[in-house]
Design a protein around this motif. Structure first.
Motif, PDB file in Angstrom:
ATOM      1  N   GLN A 161       1.237  -7.654   8.006  1.00 43.66           N
ATOM      2  CA  GLN A 161       2.642  -7.657   7.583  1.00 43.66           C
ATOM      3  C   GLN A 161       3.387  -6.491   8.212  1.00 43.66           C
ATOM      4  OE1 GLN A 161       3.413  -8.261   3.260  1.00 43.66           O
ATOM      5  NE2 GLN A 161       4.216  -6.190   3.368  1.00 43.66           N
ATOM      6  N   ALA A 162       4.568  -6.755   8.723  1.00 44.62           N
ATOM      7  CA  ALA A 162       5.416  -5.685   9.251  1.00 44.62           C
ATOM      8  C   ALA A 162       5.735  -4.708   8.120  1.00 44.62           C
ATOM      9  CB  ALA A 162       6.707  -6.262   9.819  1.00 44.62           C
ATOM     10  N   GLY A 163       5.649  -3.417   8.423  1.00 42.53           N
ATOM     11  CA  GLY A 163       5.967  -2.393   7.436  1.00 42.53           C
ATOM     12  C   GLY A 163       4.840  -2.070   6.468  1.00 42.53           C
ATOM     13  N   LEU A 164       3.646  -2.626   6.692  1.00 36.76           N
ATOM     14  CA  LEU A 164       2.481  -2.337   5.846  1.00 36.76           C
ATOM     15  C   LEU A 164       1.659  -1.273   6.557  1.00 36.76           C
ATOM     16  CD1 LEU A 164       0.696  -3.003   3.369  1.00 36.76           C
ATOM     17  CD2 LEU A 164      -0.400  -4.764   4.787  1.00 36.76           C
ATOM     18  N   TYR A 165       1.729  -0.040   6.048  1.00 36.82           N
ATOM     19  CA  TYR A 165       1.126   1.100   6.732  1.00 36.82           C
ATOM     20  C   TYR A 165      -0.047   1.696   5.966  1.00 36.82           C
ATOM     21  CZ  TYR A 165       5.464   1.043   9.384  1.00 36.82           C
ATOM     22  OH  TYR A 165       6.513   0.664  10.156  1.00 36.82           O
ATOM     23  N   HIS A 200       0.870  -1.171   0.000  1.00 35.08           N
ATOM     24  CA  HIS A 200       0.000   0.000   0.000  1.00 35.08           C
ATOM     25  C   HIS A 200       0.907   1.221   0.000  1.00 35.08           C
ATOM     26  CE1 HIS A 200      -3.599   2.310   0.596  1.00 35.08           C
ATOM     27  NE2 HIS A 200      -2.950   3.025   1.491  1.00 35.08           N
ATOM     28  N   PRO A 201       0.660   2.206  -0.830  1.00 34.54           N
ATOM     29  CA  PRO A 201      -0.455   2.315  -1.772  1.00 34.54           C
ATOM     30  C   PRO A 201      -0.312   1.337  -2.936  1.00 34.54           C
ATOM     31  CG  PRO A 201       1.040   4.166  -2.050  1.00 34.54           C
ATOM     32  CD  PRO A 201       1.546   3.377  -0.862  1.00 34.54           C
ATOM     33  N   PRO A 202      -1.432   1.129  -3.664  1.00 36.72           N
ATOM     34  CA  PRO A 202      -1.425   0.192  -4.788  1.00 36.72           C
ATOM     35  C   PRO A 202      -0.475   0.620  -5.902  1.00 36.72           C
ATOM     36  CG  PRO A 202      -3.664   0.870  -4.222  1.00 36.72           C
ATOM     37  CD  PRO A 202      -2.733   1.742  -3.451  1.00 36.72           C
ATOM     38  N   LEU A 203       0.120  -0.383  -6.531  1.00 37.01           N
ATOM     39  CA  LEU A 203       1.024  -0.176  -7.660  1.00 37.01           C
ATOM     40  C   LEU A 203       0.657  -1.165  -8.770  1.00 37.01           C
ATOM     41  CD1 LEU A 203       4.352  -0.033  -5.602  1.00 37.01           C
ATOM     42  CD2 LEU A 203       3.208   1.904  -6.701  1.00 37.01           C
ATOM     43  N   PRO A 204       1.056  -0.909 -10.017  1.00 40.43           N
ATOM     44  CA  PRO A 204       0.722  -1.831 -11.116  1.00 40.43           C
ATOM     45  C   PRO A 204       1.445  -3.179 -11.004  1.00 40.43           C
ATOM     46  CG  PRO A 204       1.641   0.234 -11.977  1.00 40.43           C
ATOM     47  CD  PRO A 204       1.683   0.307 -10.489  1.00 40.43           C
ATOM     48  N   ARG A 205       2.575  -3.196 -10.290  1.00 43.31           N
ATOM     49  CA  ARG A 205       3.355  -4.430 -10.102  1.00 43.31           C
ATOM     50  C   ARG A 205       3.731  -4.559  -8.631  1.00 43.31           C
ATOM     51  NH1 ARG A 205       6.048  -6.700 -14.404  1.00 43.31           N
ATOM     52  NH2 ARG A 205       5.652  -5.721 -16.409  1.00 43.31           N
ATOM     53  N   CYS A 206       4.050  -5.770  -8.234  1.00 48.33           N
ATOM     54  CA  CYS A 206       4.516  -6.018  -6.876  1.00 48.33           C
ATOM     55  C   CYS A 206       5.865  -5.342  -6.673  1.00 48.33           C
ATOM     56  CB  CYS A 206       4.620  -7.520  -6.628  1.00 48.33           C
ATOM     57  SG  CYS A 206       5.283  -7.924  -5.003  1.00 48.33           S
ATOM     58  N   ALA A 207       5.975  -4.560  -5.636  1.00 44.71           N
ATOM     59  CA  ALA A 207       7.230  -3.874  -5.340  1.00 44.71           C
ATOM     60  C   ALA A 207       8.305  -4.851  -4.871  1.00 44.71           C
ATOM     61  CB  ALA A 207       7.004  -2.805  -4.277  1.00 44.71           C
ATOM     62  N   SER A 208       7.900  -6.032  -4.436  1.00 46.05           N
ATOM     63  CA  SER A 208       8.856  -7.015  -3.932  1.00 46.05           C
ATOM     64  C   SER A 208       9.418  -7.914  -5.031  1.00 46.05           C
ATOM     65  CB  SER A 208       8.180  -7.872  -2.858  1.00 46.05           C
ATOM     66  OG  SER A 208       9.071  -8.805  -2.331  1.00 46.05           O
ATOM     67  N   CYS A 209       8.521  -8.477  -5.882  1.00 48.64           N
ATOM     68  CA  CYS A 209       8.993  -9.445  -6.881  1.00 48.64           C
ATOM     69  C   CYS A 209       8.784  -8.997  -8.331  1.00 48.64           C
ATOM     70  CB  CYS A 209       8.334 -10.805  -6.660  1.00 48.64           C
ATOM     71  SG  CYS A 209       6.582 -10.885  -7.126  1.00 48.64           S
ATOM     72  N   GLY A 210       8.057  -7.894  -8.539  1.00 50.48           N
ATOM     73  CA  GLY A 210       7.833  -7.382  -9.887  1.00 50.48           C
ATOM     74  C   GLY A 210       6.665  -8.009 -10.615  1.00 50.48           C
ATOM     75  N   SER A 211       5.969  -8.933  -9.988  1.00 50.24           N
ATOM     76  CA  SER A 211       4.842  -9.617 -10.619  1.00 50.24           C
ATOM     77  C   SER A 211       3.684  -8.666 -10.894  1.00 50.24           C
ATOM     78  CB  SER A 211       4.361 -10.749  -9.710  1.00 50.24           C
ATOM     79  OG  SER A 211       3.157 -11.309 -10.203  1.00 50.24           O
ATOM     80  N   GLU A 212       2.938  -8.953 -11.957  1.00 44.80           N
ATOM     81  CA  GLU A 212       1.709  -8.204 -12.238  1.00 44.80           C
ATOM     82  C   GLU A 212       0.501  -8.855 -11.566  1.00 44.80           C
ATOM     83  OE1 GLU A 212       1.241  -7.707 -16.448  1.00 44.80           O
ATOM     84  OE2 GLU A 212       3.015  -6.448 -16.620  1.00 44.80           O
ATOM     85  N   ALA A 213       0.707  -9.945 -10.830  1.00 46.30           N
ATOM     86  CA  ALA A 213      -0.382 -10.686 -10.188  1.00 46.30           C
ATOM     87  C   ALA A 213      -0.762 -10.048  -8.851  1.00 46.30           C
ATOM     88  CB  ALA A 213       0.016 -12.147 -10.010  1.00 46.30           C
TER      89      ALA A 213
END
Length: 132
Positions: A90-94, A37-50
């Protein structure tokens, strides 16, 4: 004067309207399991579009806060508490939001739960101290 509401954009509308059924929704990655959060088009962790919005518990703890004594809008009641709520998932999810409680109750670590405030077609996710 009515508060300025967030614009319901395609990528973020789910967040601002999910309170209609009383559930807070946060973007989740189906590939790596990260919440973001906030929402993004891809996962900020792995880059997935899922990535897609998924319901969360609506529970968390105050990580940080400020007491605001100046109104951000002409008819806004002061003082009020603006807080960084770290969600339980999740830790760090604000989520950054108002604490709906007297300012004396605000403290780091305070357990809170979501309480939506509907204004037009937007449900603003606010947080209240958890009932003991």
């Amino acid at each position: 004067m009515a508060p300025k509401l967030p614009r319901l954009e395609p990528d973020t509308a789910f967040f601002w309207t999910s309170g209609a059924d009383g559930k807070l929704r946060i973007q989740h990655c189906a590939d790596c399991g990260q919440w973001q959060h906030p929402p993004l088009p891809r996962c900020a962790s792995c880059g997935s579009e899922a990535v897609s919005p998924e319901p969360v518990s609506g529970r968390g703890r105050i990580a940080s806060y400020t007491v605001n004594r100046e109104a951000w809008l002409p008819d806004m009641a002061v003082p009020f508490v603006f807080a960084a709520v770290e969600l339980a998932e999740q830790a760090g999810l604000y989520v950054f939001t108002n604490l709906k409680a007297p300012i004396e109750e605000a403290r780091r670590g305070l357990p809170v739960t979501v309480a939506f405030e509907q204004q037009d077609d937007v449900w603003l996710p606010m947080f209240r101290p958890e009932a003991s």
